[in-house]
Design a protein around this motif. Structure first.
Motif, mmCIF file in Angstrom:
data_model
loop_
_atom_site.group_PDB
_atom_site.id
_atom_site.type_symbol
_atom_site.label_atom_id
_atom_site.label_comp_id
_atom_site.label_asym_id
_atom_site.label_seq_id
_atom_site.Cartn_x
_atom_site.Cartn_y
_atom_site.Cartn_z
ATOM 1 N N SER A 135 0.862 -1.159 0.040
ATOM 2 C CA SER A 135 -0.027 0.152 -0.116
ATOM 3 C C SER A 135 0.842 1.437 -0.054
ATOM 4 O O SER A 135 1.471 1.825 1.053
ATOM 5 N N LYS A 189 0.475 4.482 0.010
ATOM 6 C CA LYS A 189 0.319 5.408 0.945
ATOM 7 C C LYS A 189 0.902 5.493 2.261
ATOM 8 O O LYS A 189 1.340 6.495 2.986
ATOM 9 N N ASP A 200 -0.733 -1.122 -4.339
ATOM 10 C CA ASP A 200 -2.037 -0.629 -4.049
ATOM 11 C C ASP A 200 -1.799 0.993 -4.266
ATOM 12 O O ASP A 200 -1.196 1.646 -3.274
ATOM 13 N N ALA A 258 -7.644 2.124 -5.406
ATOM 14 C CA ALA A 258 -8.547 2.269 -4.425
ATOM 15 C C ALA A 258 -9.026 3.570 -4.326
ATOM 16 O O ALA A 258 -8.150 4.668 -4.676
ATOM 17 N N ARG A 278 -15.345 -2.775 -4.099
ATOM 18 C CA ARG A 278 -15.369 -2.857 -2.724
ATOM 19 C C ARG A 278 -16.392 -2.954 -1.806
ATOM 20 O O ARG A 278 -17.309 -2.176 -1.843
ATOM 21 N N HIS A 326 -13.458 -6.830 -3.335
ATOM 22 C CA HIS A 326 -12.060 -6.190 -2.703
ATOM 23 C C HIS A 326 -12.777 -5.762 -1.171
ATOM 24 O O HIS A 326 -14.161 -5.426 -1.017
ATOM 25 N N HIS A 335 -11.500 -4.072 2.819
ATOM 26 C CA HIS A 335 -10.421 -3.627 3.665
ATOM 27 C C HIS A 335 -11.270 -2.767 4.694
ATOM 28 O O HIS A 335 -11.713 -1.828 4.579
ATOM 29 N N SER A 395 -7.199 -0.306 9.675
ATOM 30 C CA SER A 395 -5.816 -0.502 9.852
ATOM 31 C C SER A 395 -5.280 -0.740 11.321
ATOM 32 O O SER A 395 -6.082 -0.661 12.193
ATOM 33 N N GLN A 396 -4.128 -1.190 11.469
ATOM 34 C CA GLN A 396 -3.564 -1.472 12.789
ATOM 35 C C GLN A 396 -4.491 -2.600 13.496
ATOM 36 O O GLN A 396 -4.798 -2.184 14.716
ATOM 37 N N GLY A 452 -5.441 -4.469 3.532
ATOM 38 C CA GLY A 452 -4.378 -4.746 4.249
ATOM 39 C C GLY A 452 -4.820 -4.722 5.760
ATOM 40 O O GLY A 452 -5.798 -5.461 6.044
ATOM 41 N N GLY A 453 -4.372 -4.000 6.424
ATOM 42 C CA GLY A 453 -4.916 -3.995 7.769
ATOM 43 C C GLY A 453 -4.118 -4.445 8.929
ATOM 44 O O GLY A 453 -4.232 -4.268 10.232
ATOM 45 N N LEU A 454 -3.099 -5.338 8.567
ATOM 46 C CA LEU A 454 -2.297 -6.119 9.794
ATOM 47 C C LEU A 454 -1.692 -5.024 10.539
ATOM 48 O O LEU A 454 -0.933 -4.126 10.123
ATOM 49 N N GLY A 497 0.400 -2.297 4.195
ATOM 50 C CA GLY A 497 0.926 -1.052 4.109
ATOM 51 C C GLY A 497 1.766 -0.896 5.380
ATOM 52 O O GLY A 497 2.896 -1.134 5.543
ATOM 53 N N ARG A 498 1.454 -0.715 6.617
ATOM 54 C CA ARG A 498 1.822 -0.562 7.754
ATOM 55 C C ARG A 498 2.691 -1.772 8.317
ATOM 56 O O ARG A 498 3.781 -1.592 8.763
ATOM 57 N N TYR A 544 2.841 5.973 7.599
ATOM 58 C CA TYR A 544 2.415 7.000 7.838
ATOM 59 C C TYR A 544 2.880 7.964 8.486
ATOM 60 O O TYR A 544 2.195 8.676 9.429
HETATM 61 C C1 LIG Z 1 -4.601 2.392 3.673
HETATM 62 C C2 LIG Z 1 -5.084 1.129 2.708
HETATM 63 C C3 LIG Z 1 -4.293 -0.077 2.889
HETATM 64 C C4 LIG Z 1 -3.218 -0.457 3.678
HETATM 65 O O1 LIG Z 1 -3.512 -0.398 5.055
HETATM 66 P P1 LIG Z 1 -2.422 -0.860 6.336
HETATM 67 O O2 LIG Z 1 -3.187 -0.737 7.359
HETATM 68 O O3 LIG Z 1 -1.435 0.265 6.340
HETATM 69 O O4 LIG Z 1 -2.120 -2.202 6.000
HETATM 70 C C5 LIG Z 1 -4.848 -1.273 2.147
HETATM 71 N N1 LIG Z 1 -5.998 -1.105 1.379
HETATM 72 C C6 LIG Z 1 -6.484 0.047 1.147
HETATM 73 C C7 LIG Z 1 -7.748 0.307 0.200
HETATM 74 C C8 LIG Z 1 -6.223 1.178 1.899
HETATM 75 O O5 LIG Z 1 -6.658 2.181 1.926
#
Ligand SMILES: *Cc1c(COP(=O)(O)O)cnc(C)c1O
Length: 419
Positions: free
Chosen positions: A58, A60, A79, A102, A149, A197, A199, A202-203, A238-240, A275-276, A372
Motif C-alpha cells: 500500500s 500511501k 496498491d 482504490a 469494494r 475487494h 479492507h 488498519s492496525q 491490508g490492515g495487519l 502497508g503498515r 504514515y
Molecule cells: C490504507 C489502505 C491499505 C493499507 O492499510 P494498512 O493498514 O497500512 O495495511 C490497504 N488497502 C486500502 C484500500 C487502503 O486504503
C-alpha cells in the motif's frame, strides 16, 4: 524493531550508527532499513505461498520511490489511491498489471491515466464510480477491469479514524447494492466486473475482525456464483497491525492459518494490500533536543521535529517509543512531555513519558515511524519537510533531500492589484 538495535551505547539501523547519519544530513530526518521492508514482504509472501497471492504494497504508507523500488524488485505489486501515487508507482518500475487502485473519489482524469497505463484493477467504491469508469473507458475504447469494494459492516477493534468497514464509513458498497451492481453488469460494456475487494481498517492486531469480515464476504461471493457471476480476483486488503508499544500482533503465519481455510475452496487470484505491516517498523524519525524546560507542573523536552513531520501522536494519540540515539547511563530517568516547536498544544510526540533526562543537543529516535510518517508530513508553520535516508547493510543514502524555504514559497505570487 528488527534492524534497529544498540551496539554498546549507540543505536544502529542495520550496520550504520544513526549518529553518523545525523552528522552527515543534520536533523530531523527519517531513517529506513531496507532489510526491514523486504523481510516483512517476504514473510507475508511465504506465509501464503500455497496460494501465490499478488501482494500489492500500500503505497500511501510510505511512498518514497526508493521504498517502492525496493519492494517492486522483490516482486511486490502496488496498491494506489491517487493519480499521484500511480505516477510514483510507474517511476518505481512496477508492471501496470500489478497495480490496484482504490479510493472513494477518483476523478475522470485519474481514471483515464490508469486505464491508459493498463492497471490490473480499479477497486470501486460506489455505483456512480462504475458509471464514471465505464464512461471514460468507452471514450478510450479500452476495457477496464474492476473489483467492487464491499463494506462488510464489521468493527475492526482499532482507532475510529482508521476503521473503514463499518456501514457508517465512507468506504465501499453495502452488500445489497454490490449484488445489484453485479447482476446489472451488462449495462457497463466497457467494464469488466471481475473482483471483490474488502479492507476493514488498519492496525488490526488479532485475526478475529478479519475472519468475521471474510466469512461474510465468502457467503456473498458464493451467492453471486450461484447466480452465475464469475469472480476471478479476491482482494482482502491490508490492515495487519504492528508493535508500537507492547501490542502482540498476529504474525503473518498466524494470519495465514486463520485466513487460508476460509478461502481455500475457491480458485481466486488472491490479492493483499499491506502497508503498515511492511513499512511501520522499517523506519524511525530522528530529532534533536533544542531546549529542556522544567515547570512546576511538567517537564518538557523541546525537539526540532514536530507534528508536521510525524502527525500520528497528534492525530490518533498514537504511541511511539522514544529511544536515545546515544545512551548516556549517567542520566537519571524523568517523566516528560516531548514536544515540537509548532504553535499548537497538540504538537507532541509523547506525554508524561519516562525517558532519560535528555540534555540539549541529544538525539532522540521516535520509533515505528516508517508508515504514515513522512507521507502525512505537511509544511505547517513554513517548516520544510525533512530528508529521508535509506540504510542497506553498512551503506546509507539520502532518498529524498531536505526541502528548502525556497521550495516552500515557489509558486506563490503577490497579485498585481497589491503592487
Ligand atoms: C490504507 C489502505 C491499505 C493499507 O492499510 P494498512 O493498514 O497500512 O495495511 C490497504 N488497502 C486500502 C484500500 C487502503 O486504503
Amino acid at each position: 524493531m528488527r534492524n534497529f538495535d544498540y551496539k554498546k551505547n549507540d543505536l544502529y539501523c542495520e550496520s550504520v550508527a544513526i549518529k553518523d547519519i545525523a552528522k552527515k544530513v543534520g536533523t530531523p530526518f527519517y531513517v529506513y532499513s531496507y532489510k526491514s521492508f523486504t523481510d516483512s514482504y517476504t514473510e507475508l509472501a511465504k506465509a501464503f505461498k500455497s496460494i501465490k497471492p499478488l501482494i500489492c504494497y500500500s503505497t500511501k504508507a510510505n511512498s518514497n520511490i526508493a521504498v517502492l523500488t525496493a519492494l517492486v524488485k522483490k516482486g511486490s505489486g502496488l496498491d494506489i489511491v491517487s493519480g499521484g501515487e500511480l505516477y510514483r508507482a510507474l517511476k518505481a518500475g512496477v508492471k501496470p498489471n500489478k497495480i490496484v487502485y482504490a479510493g472513494v473519489g477518483k476523478t475522470d482524469e485519474e481514471i483515464k491515466f490508469a486505464i491508459q497505463k493498463g492497471i490490473l484493477l480499479f477497486n470501486v467504491e460506489s455505483a456512480a464510480e462504475v458509471v464514471a469508469i465505464n464512461r471514460v473507458a468507452t471514450k478510450l475504447k479500452k476495457k477496464a477491469s474492476i473489483s467492487i469494494r464491499v463494506n462488510p459492516d464489521v468493527s475492526a477493534n482499532t482507532h475510529d479514524y482508521i476503521t473503514t468497514g463499518k456501514k457508517e464509513s465512507k468506504f465501499g458498497i453495502d452488500m445489497d447494492t454490490a449484488r445489484a451492481l453485479f447482476l446489472d453488469k451488462n449495462r457497463y460494456p466497457y467494464v469488466n466486473m471481475c473482483g471483490i475487494h474488502v479492507h476493514i481498517g488498519s492496525q488490526i492486531t488479532t485475526g478475529e475482525p478479519f475472519v468475521r469480515a471474510f466469512r461474510k464476504v465468502m457467503i456473498f461471493v458464493t451467492n453471486l456464483e450461484n447466480q452465475g457471476i464469475k469472480i476471478k480476483f479476491l482482494n482482502l486488503g491490508g490492515g495487519l497491525g504492528i508493535t508500537y508499544d507492547n501490542e502482540k500482533p498476529q504474525t503473518a503465519a498466524e494470519y495465514a492459518s486463520k485466513i487460508l481455510p476460509l478461502i481455500k475452496s475457491k480458485k481466486f487470484k488472491v490479492i493483499f494490500e499491506p502497508g503498515r505491516f511492511i513499512a511501520g517498523n522499517a523506519g524511525a524519525f530522528v530529532t534533536q533536543v533544542l531546549y529542556t524546560k522544567k515547570t512546576e507542573a511538567k517537564n518538557f523536552i523541546i525537539v526540532d521535529g514536530a507534528m508536521n513531520d510525524l502527525i500520528r501522536p497528534s492525530l490518533y494519540e498514537a504511541y511511539h517509543d522514544v529511544k536515545p540515539v546515544m545512551k548516556n547511563i549517567k542520566l537519571k530517568s524523568i517523566k516528560s512531555d516531548i514536544v515540537g516547536p509548532i504553535c499548537e498544544t497538540g504538537d507532541f510526540f509523547a506525554k508524561d513519558r519516562r525517558v532519560p533526562d535528555f540534555q540539549d543537543k541529544d538525539l532522540l529516535a521516535i520509533m515505528s515511524a516508517g508508515a504514515y510518517g513522512f507521507t502525512m508530513a505537511s509544511n505547517y508553520n513554513t517548516r520544510p519537510r525533512v530528508c529521508e535516508v535509506m540504510v542497506k547493510g553498512n551503506q546509507f543514502e539520502v532518498i529524498r533531500k531536505r526541502e528548502t524555504i525556497e521550495d516552500l514559497v515557489r509558486g506563490e505570487k503577490i497579485p498585481s492589484f497589491l503592487k
